[in-house]
Design a protein around this motif. Structure first.
Motif, PDB file in Angstrom:
ATOM      1  N   THR A  57       0.820  -1.120   0.057  1.00 53.46           N
ATOM      2  CA  THR A  57       0.164   0.009  -0.066  1.00 53.46           C
ATOM      3  C   THR A  57       0.872   1.299   0.209  1.00 53.46           C
ATOM      4  OG1 THR A  57      -0.099   0.093   2.363  1.00 53.46           O
ATOM      5  CG2 THR A  57      -1.705  -0.937   1.233  1.00 53.46           C
ATOM      6  N   TRP A  58       0.400   2.431  -0.252  1.00 54.52           N
ATOM      7  CA  TRP A  58       0.880   3.645  -0.592  1.00 54.52           C
ATOM      8  C   TRP A  58       1.625   3.943   1.113  1.00 54.52           C
ATOM      9  CZ3 TRP A  58       3.581   4.843  -4.245  1.00 54.52           C
ATOM     10  CH2 TRP A  58       3.075   4.866  -5.523  1.00 54.52           C
ATOM     11  N   GLU A  59       0.631   3.542   2.121  1.00 53.46           N
ATOM     12  CA  GLU A  59       1.027   3.939   3.396  1.00 53.46           C
ATOM     13  C   GLU A  59       2.350   3.211   3.691  1.00 53.46           C
ATOM     14  OE1 GLU A  59      -2.209   3.116   2.464  1.00 53.46           O
ATOM     15  OE2 GLU A  59      -3.001   5.215   2.723  1.00 53.46           O
ATOM     16  N   LYS A  60       2.500   1.741   3.443  1.00 55.28           N
ATOM     17  CA  LYS A  60       3.644   1.148   3.776  1.00 55.28           C
ATOM     18  C   LYS A  60       4.665   1.390   2.921  1.00 55.28           C
ATOM     19  CE  LYS A  60       5.704  -2.657   5.342  1.00 55.28           C
ATOM     20  NZ  LYS A  60       6.104  -2.674   6.954  1.00 55.28           N
ATOM     21  N   ILE A  61       4.527   1.594   1.756  1.00 46.90           N
ATOM     22  CA  ILE A  61       5.671   1.942   0.934  1.00 46.90           C
ATOM     23  C   ILE A  61       6.525   3.581   1.570  1.00 46.90           C
ATOM     24  CG2 ILE A  61       6.249   3.169  -1.305  1.00 46.90           C
ATOM     25  CD1 ILE A  61       4.302   0.868  -2.527  1.00 46.90           C
ATOM     26  N   ALA A  62       5.444   4.382   1.754  1.00 50.49           N
ATOM     27  CA  ALA A  62       5.980   5.572   2.446  1.00 50.49           C
ATOM     28  C   ALA A  62       6.725   5.518   3.804  1.00 50.49           C
ATOM     29  CB  ALA A  62       4.773   6.505   2.657  1.00 50.49           C
ATOM     30  N   LYS A  63       6.149   4.647   4.474  1.00 46.28           N
ATOM     31  CA  LYS A  63       6.634   4.401   5.820  1.00 46.28           C
ATOM     32  C   LYS A  63       8.234   3.764   5.778  1.00 46.28           C
ATOM     33  CE  LYS A  63       5.934   2.009  10.346  1.00 46.28           C
ATOM     34  NZ  LYS A  63       5.048   1.267  11.133  1.00 46.28           N
ATOM     35  N   THR A  64       8.149   2.518   4.860  1.00 45.50           N
ATOM     36  CA  THR A  64       9.524   2.127   4.552  1.00 45.50           C
ATOM     37  C   THR A  64      10.507   3.024   4.081  1.00 45.50           C
ATOM     38  OG1 THR A  64       8.338  -0.025   4.378  1.00 45.50           O
ATOM     39  CG2 THR A  64      10.784   0.072   3.402  1.00 45.50           C
ATOM     40  N   PHE A  65      10.022   3.892   2.991  1.00 44.43           N
ATOM     41  CA  PHE A  65      10.860   4.816   2.562  1.00 44.43           C
ATOM     42  C   PHE A  65      11.349   5.838   3.523  1.00 44.43           C
ATOM     43  CE2 PHE A  65      11.544   9.022   0.529  1.00 44.43           C
ATOM     44  CZ  PHE A  65      12.474   8.743  -0.315  1.00 44.43           C
ATOM     45  N   LEU A  66      10.426   6.324   4.322  1.00 43.68           N
ATOM     46  CA  LEU A  66      11.009   7.351   5.273  1.00 43.68           C
ATOM     47  C   LEU A  66      11.912   6.754   6.512  1.00 43.68           C
ATOM     48  CD1 LEU A  66       7.552   9.368   6.019  1.00 43.68           C
ATOM     49  CD2 LEU A  66       9.561  10.006   4.816  1.00 43.68           C
ATOM     50  N   GLN A  67      11.487   5.614   6.859  1.00 46.69           N
ATOM     51  CA  GLN A  67      12.673   4.904   7.616  1.00 46.69           C
ATOM     52  C   GLN A  67      13.996   4.714   7.020  1.00 46.69           C
ATOM     53  OE1 GLN A  67      10.503   1.191   8.507  1.00 46.69           O
ATOM     54  NE2 GLN A  67       9.263   2.177  10.231  1.00 46.69           N
ATOM     55  N   ALA A  68      13.991   4.325   5.690  1.00 50.46           N
ATOM     56  CA  ALA A  68      15.163   4.253   4.974  1.00 50.46           C
ATOM     57  C   ALA A  68      15.965   5.768   5.057  1.00 50.46           C
ATOM     58  CB  ALA A  68      15.012   3.592   3.605  1.00 50.46           C
ATOM     59  N   ILE A  69      15.400   6.809   5.041  1.00 53.62           N
ATOM     60  CA  ILE A  69      16.075   8.016   4.653  1.00 53.62           C
ATOM     61  C   ILE A  69      16.649   8.597   6.128  1.00 53.62           C
ATOM     62  CG2 ILE A  69      15.527   8.243   2.471  1.00 53.62           C
ATOM     63  CD1 ILE A  69      13.542  10.532   3.524  1.00 53.62           C
TER      64      ILE A  69
END
Length: 70
Positions: A57-69
Motif C-alpha cells: 500500500t502507499w502507506e507501507k511504501i511511504a513508511k518504509t521509504f521514510l525509515q530508510a532515509i
C-alpha cells in the motif's frame, strides 16, 4: 517464471507459483492447474490480496521509504 531477474521475495509469497526458466512444460502445467482449479484461484486471490495490503500500500511504501532515509 523464475529466472535471473526474478526478485527473490516472490519465492516466499505463498500465493505465487514460480516455474524455472526455460520450462514451457512446467509453466503450462502450472497455468493449467490454476485455470482448472477455482478453489486454488480463490485461495491465491485471498493470499495475494492480504500480501498486497501488508506490503504494497502507499502507506507501507511511504513508511518504509521514510525509515530508510532517516
Amino acid at each position: 517464471t523464475k529466472g535471473q531477474m526474478t526478485d527473490r521475495f516472490w519465492e516466499d509469497v505463498p500465493g505465487v507459483t514460480l516455474t524455472s526458466m526455460p520450462g514451457k512444460k512446467k509453466f503450462s502445467a502450472a497455468a493449467l492447474k490454476l485455470a482448472t482449479n477455482p478453489n486454488l484461484r480463490k485461495a491465491y486471490g485471498t493470499i495475494n490480496q492480504n500480501y498486497f495490503q501488508k506490503c504494497f500500500t502507499w502507506e507501507k511504501i511511504a513508511k518504509t521509504f521514510l525509515q530508510a532515509i532517516h
